[in-house]
Design a protein around this motif. Structure first.
Motif, short mmCIF file in Angstrom:
data_model
loop_
_atom_site.label_atom_id
_atom_site.label_comp_id
_atom_site.label_asym_id
_atom_site.label_seq_id
_atom_site.Cartn_x
_atom_site.Cartn_y
_atom_site.Cartn_z
N ASP A 143 0.51 -1.27 -0.09
CA ASP A 143 0.35 0.02 0.12
C ASP A 143 0.64 1.42 -0.04
O ASP A 143 0.37 2.12 0.45
N LEU A 144 1.79 1.69 -0.89
CA LEU A 144 2.40 2.69 -1.02
C LEU A 144 2.51 2.80 -2.37
O LEU A 144 1.97 1.93 -3.35
N SER A 145 3.06 3.78 -3.17
CA SER A 145 3.03 4.07 -3.87
C SER A 145 4.34 3.57 -5.13
O SER A 145 5.82 3.30 -3.97
N ALA A 146 4.62 3.77 -6.20
CA ALA A 146 5.44 3.03 -6.89
C ALA A 146 6.71 4.05 -6.48
O ALA A 146 8.14 3.39 -6.57
N GLY A 147 7.02 5.26 -6.61
CA GLY A 147 8.23 5.77 -6.20
C GLY A 147 8.55 5.73 -4.97
O GLY A 147 10.01 5.41 -5.12
N ALA A 148 7.88 5.86 -4.02
CA ALA A 148 8.34 4.96 -2.54
C ALA A 148 8.80 3.90 -2.47
O ALA A 148 10.04 3.85 -2.09
N THR A 149 8.43 3.05 -3.19
CA THR A 149 8.66 1.45 -3.32
C THR A 149 9.39 1.35 -3.93
O THR A 149 10.58 0.65 -2.81
N ARG A 150 10.21 1.96 -4.59
CA ARG A 150 11.35 2.14 -5.61
C ARG A 150 12.75 2.72 -4.95
O ARG A 150 13.09 2.14 -4.77
N ARG A 151 12.18 3.99 -4.16
CA ARG A 151 13.46 4.33 -2.96
C ARG A 151 13.74 3.44 -1.62
O ARG A 151 14.75 3.75 -1.68
N GLN A 152 12.53 3.22 -1.07
CA GLN A 152 13.29 2.22 -0.23
C GLN A 152 13.70 0.77 -0.87
O GLN A 152 14.04 0.15 0.74
N LEU A 153 13.38 0.55 -1.74
CA LEU A 153 14.07 -0.83 -2.59
C LEU A 153 15.57 -1.01 -1.95
O LEU A 153 16.74 -2.00 -1.89
N SER A 154 16.10 0.83 -3.08
CA SER A 154 17.07 0.71 -3.30
C SER A 154 18.10 0.96 -2.35
O SER A 154 19.07 0.48 -2.38
N ASP A 155 17.08 1.74 -1.25
CA ASP A 155 18.08 2.10 -0.17
C ASP A 155 17.94 0.28 1.02
O ASP A 155 19.30 0.76 1.52
N ALA A 156 17.09 -0.40 1.14
CA ALA A 156 17.11 -1.53 1.74
C ALA A 156 18.47 -2.52 1.25
O ALA A 156 19.35 -3.26 1.60
N ARG A 157 18.79 -2.53 -0.54
CA ARG A 157 19.39 -2.87 -1.31
C ARG A 157 21.17 -2.34 -0.93
O ARG A 157 22.17 -3.64 -0.45
N ASP A 158 20.75 -1.55 -0.63
CA ASP A 158 22.52 -0.22 -0.13
C ASP A 158 22.41 -1.03 1.30
O ASP A 158 23.95 -0.99 1.26
N SER A 159 21.52 -1.42 2.15
CA SER A 159 21.79 -2.04 3.37
C SER A 159 22.53 -2.70 3.70
O SER A 159 23.41 -2.65 4.71
N LEU A 160 21.95 -3.43 2.88
CA LEU A 160 22.40 -4.90 3.30
C LEU A 160 23.48 -4.99 2.40
O LEU A 160 24.80 -6.41 3.38
N HIS A 161 24.07 -4.81 1.34
CA HIS A 161 25.28 -4.77 0.63
C HIS A 161 26.00 -3.93 1.71
O HIS A 161 27.25 -5.12 2.13
N ALA A 162 26.19 -2.67 2.78
CA ALA A 162 26.62 -2.41 3.54
C ALA A 162 27.56 -3.73 3.72
O ALA A 162 27.84 -4.07 4.98
N ALA A 163 26.44 -4.03 4.99
CA ALA A 163 26.37 -5.04 5.99
C ALA A 163 26.99 -6.33 6.13
O ALA A 163 27.46 -6.58 6.74
N LEU A 164 26.82 -6.40 4.54
CA LEU A 164 27.59 -7.91 4.32
C LEU A 164 28.47 -7.42 4.32
O LEU A 164 29.27 -8.44 3.96
N ARG A 165 29.01 -6.35 3.21
CA ARG A 165 30.46 -5.87 3.25
C ARG A 165 31.08 -5.84 5.09
O ARG A 165 32.42 -6.06 4.86
N THR A 166 30.75 -5.58 5.70
CA THR A 166 30.67 -5.61 7.40
C THR A 166 31.19 -6.86 7.79
O THR A 166 32.33 -6.79 8.75
N GLU A 167 30.40 -7.85 7.36
CA GLU A 167 30.92 -9.86 7.77
C GLU A 167 31.67 -9.90 7.46
O GLU A 167 32.50 -10.90 7.75
N LEU A 168 32.25 -9.53 5.48
CA LEU A 168 33.31 -9.74 4.94
C LEU A 168 34.76 -9.58 5.71
O LEU A 168 34.87 -8.90 5.66
N SER A 169 36.18 -10.32 5.44
CA SER A 169 37.04 -9.89 5.10
C SER A 169 37.54 -8.80 4.39
O SER A 169 37.02 -8.95 3.11
#
Length: 230
Positions: free
Chosen positions: A131-157
């Motif tokens: 129940d969100l707008s497409a624009g809000a969903t797109r922004r939030q998904l981009s932020d979520a992917r960036d956040s997961l990528h950053a957390a993943l890099r933290t766990e890697l050597s």
């Protein structure tokens, strides 16, 4: 049997050692198997298989590979000999680090990543579900992917981060997320499948009956809460 006929060993000598080196030389399991077989063939032709040491076999195999065997059949097979090993190592590092990286994401981000990157919903479908707008969903998904990528890099050597950056794409990371969620969360248990099947096959309760049950429940609750008159 003539005395001068060579006696073949009961099993291929030094097979595991040859295969390990062949994997490093060629980069793929198919090419490694071809190289090992060719090495045995040439050694067998020289009637020396029963007395050949591991070093002799390895020397013959390395020489065969230096001469261009096995021959790549297409551009895809012309990858670096270590590319297959590098890719597998990077994938293993991501699989090890992904559970903690995913668990540290916000609830909203985990839901978005699951809807879009695991279940394959597009932006419009995910927006409708949430129940969100497409624009809000797109922004939030981009932020979520960036956040997961950053957390993943933290766990890697540091070495793992360089390797992952070199050989894995964003699509590879999402594929790893799909694999992780499937393995970690699993499929619906048999009991739930049975209950859901029974629910779908049962006659739906009339809306009036549902309303009546709700009203009766509310009335009963109010009566029990009301103070008694002595």
């Amino acid at each position: 049997m003539p005395d001068d006929e060579p006696t073949l060993p009961s099993s291929p000598p030094h097979l595991d050692r040859l295969y390990t080196v062949a994997r490093v030389l060629t980069g793929t399991s198919d090419h490694a198997a071809q190289l090992v077989r060719r090495t045995y063939q040439e050694t067998r032709a020289a009637d020396a298989l029963d007395v050949t040491t591991a070093a002799d076999l390895l020397r013959a195999m390395v020489r065969l590979h230096a001469q261009g065997y096995p021959h790549p059949q297409d551009d895809e097979q012309k990858q670096s000999p270590l590319q297959d090993i590098r890719s597998r190592s990077a994938e293993e590092a991501v699989r090890r680090a992904l559970p903690l990286a995913f668990a540290t994401q916000s609830h909203r981000d985990r839901v978005l990543l699951t809807l879009c990157d695991v279940e394959g919903l597009d932006i419009e479908e995910a927006a409708d579900v949430l129940d969100l707008s497409a624009g809000a969903t797109r922004r939030q998904l981009s932020d979520a992917r960036d956040s997961l990528h950053a957390a993943l890099r933290t766990e890697l050597s540091a070495a793992e981060r360089r390797l992952v950056d070199d050989v894995l794409s964003e699509a590879d990371i999402r594929a790893a997320l799909q694999t992780y969620t499937t393995e970690a969360l699993g499929t619906a248990p048999p009991s739930l499948r049975s209950e859901a099947r029974s629910t779908l096959m049962s006659d739906p309760a009339p809306s009036s009956a549902i309303d009546s049950d709700t009203t009766d429940s509310d009335t009963s609750s109010e009566s029990s809460d009301a103070p008694s008159e002595d």
